[in-house]
Design an enzyme around this catalytic site. Structure first.
Site, short mmCIF file in Angstrom:
data_model
loop_
_atom_site.label_atom_id
_atom_site.label_comp_id
_atom_site.label_asym_id
_atom_site.label_seq_id
_atom_site.Cartn_x
_atom_site.Cartn_y
_atom_site.Cartn_z
CD GLU A 497 6.95 4.20 -3.13
OE1 GLU A 497 7.60 3.40 -3.80
OE2 GLU A 497 7.46 5.15 -2.53
CD GLU A 775 10.16 6.60 -9.28
OE1 GLU A 775 10.01 5.50 -9.86
OE2 GLU A 775 10.19 6.72 -8.04
C1 BGC Z 1 8.51 7.73 -4.22
C2 BGC Z 1 8.67 9.18 -4.50
C3 BGC Z 1 9.07 9.84 -3.23
C4 BGC Z 1 10.39 9.25 -2.86
C5 BGC Z 1 11.09 9.86 -1.74
C6 BGC Z 1 9.82 7.18 -3.80
O1 BGC Z 1 9.80 5.84 -3.56
O2 BGC Z 1 7.98 7.07 -5.30
O3 BGC Z 1 7.93 9.77 -5.41
O4 BGC Z 1 9.00 11.20 -3.21
O5 BGC Z 1 10.33 7.86 -2.72
O6 BGC Z 1 12.27 10.17 -2.19
#
Ligand code: BGC
Length: 925
Positions: A497, A775
């Site tokens: 990501e 997260e």
């Molecule tokens: C990311 C986040 C991002 C989100 C959107 C995720 O996959 O890691 O940090 O803000 O998607 O909701």
């Protein structure tokens, strides 16, 4: 007027010293992409004839300044400002003064200093000189052409080289270089500079950054060689989320042919100049040692293919091919405006384990973004594999499921015949553990170094206290920030990501700014954001945004609003109005886009991905709390952000002197606010959804009428009950909930939340071994295991925005929007949590602010220092204002303290002060 200005011509007794001279936020930049760069300095107090330990004088101000810019150090020393003499300017400004002298051309080198006069109009010693150079301003300044190898990606990393001769001694040499891909330049066998992964990720079709290096010391008379390694990087390698956007192996999103462009300018001592640019005379080979290198995949290196001396003169490159000049489609070349990425910390593992025969797992003791350097003795052809991960399972083996399709694997094939060292170049991993296989015996900890890199923004904040858990939390926040600064603010460093997610930095920006000087870094990223704004005004959900069209990931509430909130944070903290003017039109298009779809003032339509208060307690995998009580309804959250962006836009317009727009957007903001109250706030001040998050957001954003605050706050506090006193908030609202607890008089509860260790809490993540911010609150739950591996990073800074609460509540540091750039600020610490002491510092753009408090035997001591040319409002926490002393004397009799009424929920004696150091004591219960 003499060069020394009004009083005399003598410098001397002045009480200030200007220092830390910066140009466009950078120290002595070798290339700025403007002819009117902005100059800034910081003021320090000088204590003539007094020992360093003596108290600094107070109330120091700059009354006037004079900038001198010359084309040589000698001229500057002789006060001959042949480029620009600003003359004496009656102003206390010390930030962002635009150069206004003789027109500057590409590569113009300028030396400058500034002299200031203090509050008594005494001339002060001039600052130690600094310099800046203009970069290559236009396409015609580039003689070097794009070159490449004429093949699509998926080949070994090319080596490129070119020799040239210099007929004399070198006075100065500057190399400008960039790539479509990532590069490392070499000169005469040595690496050029220490930047990694240059030229960084931008929206390449719009903008490509180049770097400038002073390589004077690397060159010599006679034969010289330049070399380059050219990796795929963000331009041609695999990018995060590509698996969602198209197929798992998608590479080359920006382009499938990497390219290099460089230009060396050498001034010889005899006054002549030589220029060496990239062109068809360069040669390349694909026989180098890096078999492949990709940001997500890792690097594969065969040391048997190393070619000694390829980057030095005299190497036989007759078997190499001629480089191919190219005309790639790409945007303007601009000098990199932000600090480069560098390796900034080296970590030695804290343990080596062997969970399975021949599988060694080393723990760095800290999650980093970077890679390992491995020293070993191996047999020729022996294959060593390094696999990186954030966590290990109960069996001690790497937990890699959450990396999704990013292998994070480096391999090294030994050359044999002695000690060798492997260090990858064009990849990085987010990891705390590295699994090494293929070795004949266990590595020693000193054989492996974890090399952490991040954008080299200067550290500005520190906070420390009597509670080790809070200290660990502060450290975890800082590390998470470091791990997510590969030239852009990313969500995470490990899985496939690693994107510049807007919602994350929107909520984290103030914490990030306390920790590091992010002015240049975020200025650069805001350009990425507007470069990829959709035609209709939607901001992308992450920037740079490689996917076309933006249909899928764009326009989400609280994410797109980074386009208003982040520039406003920069303005508040760095008094930068240029950022506002650059960000203004994009911000306006964003607000207009929302308005177009939502004429009634509520953001109900066109919310696209609508992530909402992402990863709140309703998303927990393991039942711990009742469901459905945590998620703030999408339209409530969205409307708050719609209002906030509109309100900021109105204030931006006002700052930029556009009264008409200010009135228009001010009016719109009022209508949104009314609509919000009518639709979502009932007569008992319950906000639709009745969630902690909704109240926190309504109070924290300022949308709620002041008369409703107390009641709304009561509701917020009530909504802790179903959660056993825990937070139920997610990414977007956690920091608001924390700040509101302090603001409305429940700081004890906020302290308790930061110090608790039960799930879900920051303390819980630390107890589970977290060295960075997770997260998800429930990333790992003891006895239950890991959350869904599809989305479970252990290094995401969003809920680390509690750092802002720590700076605001524990140190009490608040910027003042009416006096941006910390010209005036508030110091209002709120002791609590049973802490006996807190100390810390914030290096504001105008100088360091120190705060330290201690509670002992019923008395509180508070020591603060306020930089010259600023003022502060200090809240000394006490319910007995008469007990306050400063420097041992009753505070109400001291002329340098101006008493003010207390305005917060916390009893305090309040004073307005000028610069200086202050030592307060007061009675506390
Ligand atoms: C990311 C986040 C991002 C989100 C959107 C995720 O996959 O890691 O940090 O803000 O998607 O909701």
């Amino acid at each position: 007027m003499s060069a020394n200005g009004r009083n005399g011509g003598q410098t001397g007794p002045g009480s200030l010293r200007a220092g830390d001279l910066r140009c466009e936020y950078l120290v002595n930049p070798l290339a700025v992409q403007t002819q009117r760069p902005r100059l800034s300095w910081r003021l320090e107090a000088v204590c003539a004839d007094s020992p360093r330990s003596a108290p600094r004088p107070r109330g120091l101000r700059q009354r006037a300044y004079r900038i001198l810019v010359a084309s040589s150090p000698a001229l500057l020393r002789a006060n001959q400002a042949d480029l620009w003499d600003s003359g004496r300017v009656e102003s206390d400004t010390s930030l962002h003064v635009p150069y206004a002298g003789r027109p500057l051309r590409s590569r113009h080198r300028c030396f400058w200093t500034v002299r200031v006069w203090d509050q008594e109009d005494q001339a002060c010693e001039p600052a130690s000189p600094a310099e800046f150079s203009v970069g290559l301003l236009g396409p015609r300044d580039w003689q070097g052409r794009w070159i490449g190898i004429g093949q699509d990606i998926q080949h070994p990393v090319p080596l490129l080289r070119r020799e040239f001769t210099l007929d004399g001694r070198v006075k100065r040499a500057v190399l400008y270089a960039t790539a479509l891909g990532v590069y490392e330049m070499r000169c005469n066998g040595k690496r050029v500079g220490d930047a990694v992964l240059a030229p960084e990720w931008t929206s390449y079709a719009k903008r490509v950054q180049y770097q400038a290096y002073d390589i004077t010391k690397l060159l010599r008379p006679g034969a010289n060689a330049l070399g380059a390694l050219l990796g795929d990087g963000w331009y041609a390698g695999r990018l995060g989320l590509a698996h969602i956007a198209r197929d798992c192996h998608w590479r080359g999103i920006y382009g499938r042919r990497t390219a290099l462009r460089a230009q060396l300018h050498v001034e010889l001592t005899d006054g002549s100049e030589a220029v060496v640019g990239t062109d068809g005379d360069w040669r390349f080979t694909l026989d180098g040692a890096i078999l492949s290198s990709d940001l997500l995949d890792g690097e594969h290196y065969d040391a048997r293919r190393e070619m000694d001396g390829w980057d030095a003169p005299g190497f036989d490159d007759s078997g190499w091919a001629g480089a191919i000049p190219m005309r790639p489609r790409c945007g303007a070349l601009v000098a990199q405006p932000n600090e480069p990425m560098r390796v900034l910390a080296d970590l030695t593992p804290v343990s080596v384990r062997e969970p399975k025969k021949g599988v060694y797992v080393l723990d760095l003791g800290q999650e980093i973004a970077g890679w390992c350097r491995l020293r070993l003795r191996g047999r020729r052809g022996q294959v060593i594999r390094l696999r990186h991960c954030e966590r290990v399972g109960d069996d001690g083996m790497p937990y890699v499921d959450n990396l999704r399709i990013a292998p994070n694997l480096d391999t090294y094939i030994c050359r044999g015949g002695g000690v060798e060292t492997f260090e990858p170049r064009f990849t990085y991993h987010g990891f705390q553990y590295v699994e090494i296989t293929g070795l004949d015996r266990a590595p020693r900890v000193e054989d492996v170094t974890g090399r952490a890199f991040w954008s080299a923004c200067r550290p500005t904040g520190s906070i420390e206290c009597s509670d080790p858990l809070l200290n660990r939390l502060a450290s975890n926040i800082v590390w998470t920030q470091r791990d997510n600064m590969p030239g852009i603010p990313t969500d995470c460093p490990q899985r496939d990501e690693r994107c510049g997610w807007t919602g994350d930095i929107q909520v984290f920006a103030q914490t990030g700014i306390y920790n590091m000087d992010l002015a240049a870094f975020l200025t650069k990223w805001l350009r990425d954001l507007s470069d990829d704004q959709a035609e209709d005004g939607r901001f992308p959900d992450f920037a740079p945004h490689p996917f076309e069209p933006h249909a899928r990931f764009s326009g989400a509430p609280a994410w797109g609003d980074a386009g208003t909130i982040v520039p406003w944070r920069i303005y508040q903290n760095y008094a930068d109005t240029s950022v506002l003017s650059e960000a203004y039109e994009p911000a306006r298009r964003w607000v207009d886009h929302i308005t177009r779809h939502n004429p009634d003032g509520l953001w109900v339509k066109e919310r696209r991905h609508d992530y909402g208060d992402w990863l709140n307690a309703d998303t927990f995998k393991f039942d711990r709390f009742p469901r459905g009580l945590a998620r703030v309804p999408g339209e409530v959250l969205a409307t708050v952000f719609y209002w906030q962006s509109t309100d900021i836009l109105a204030r931006m317009a006002e700052q930029l002197g556009n009264a008409e727009h200010a009135a228009h957007y001010g009016g719109l903001a009022s209508r949104i606010r009314r609509a919000f109250h009518d639709a979502f706030v009932d007569s008992d001040v319950r906000i639709q959804g009745d969630t902690q998050a909704g109240y926190a957001l309504a109070l924290g954003s300022g949308i709620l009428d002041a008369s409703l605050h107390a009641r709304a706050f009561d509701h917020m506090v009530r909504m802790f009950e179903p959660f056993d006193g825990h937070l139920s908030t997610g990414f977007i609202t956690t920091v608001h909930a924390m700040n509101m607890l302090t603001r409305f008089g429940r700081s004890e509860q906020a302290y308790e939340l930061t110090m608790r260790r039960t799930f879900p809490s920051w303390g819980y993540t630390i107890e589970q071994g977290g060295t960075t911010i997770w997260e998800r609150w429930d990333g790992y739950v003891a006895g239950k295991g890991f959350q869904d591996p599809g989305m479970n990073s252990f290094c995401h800074y969003a809920i680390g925005a509690v750092g802002e609460w720590m700076y605001r509540t524990m140190l009490g540091l608040h910027p003042d929007e009416a006096n941006p750039g910390w010209k005036h600020f508030t110091i209002a610490p709120v002791p609590g949590g049973g802490l006996s002491w807190v100390q810390g510092r914030y290096e504001s753009i105008r100088g360091p602010i120190d705060v330290a408090w201690r509670v002992r035997g019923g008395r509180l001591s508070l020591n603060v220092s306020v930089p010259p040319n600023t003022t502060a409002t200090i809240h000394v926490p006490t319910s007995d204002p008469a007990s306050v002393r400063e420097g041992g004397r009753a505070a109400d009799r001291l002329p340098h303290l101006t008493p003010l009424p207390s305005t917060t929920a916390h009893p305090a004696a309040v004073f307005r002060v000028g610069s200086g150091e202050y030592a307060f004591t007061a009675a506390v219960r």
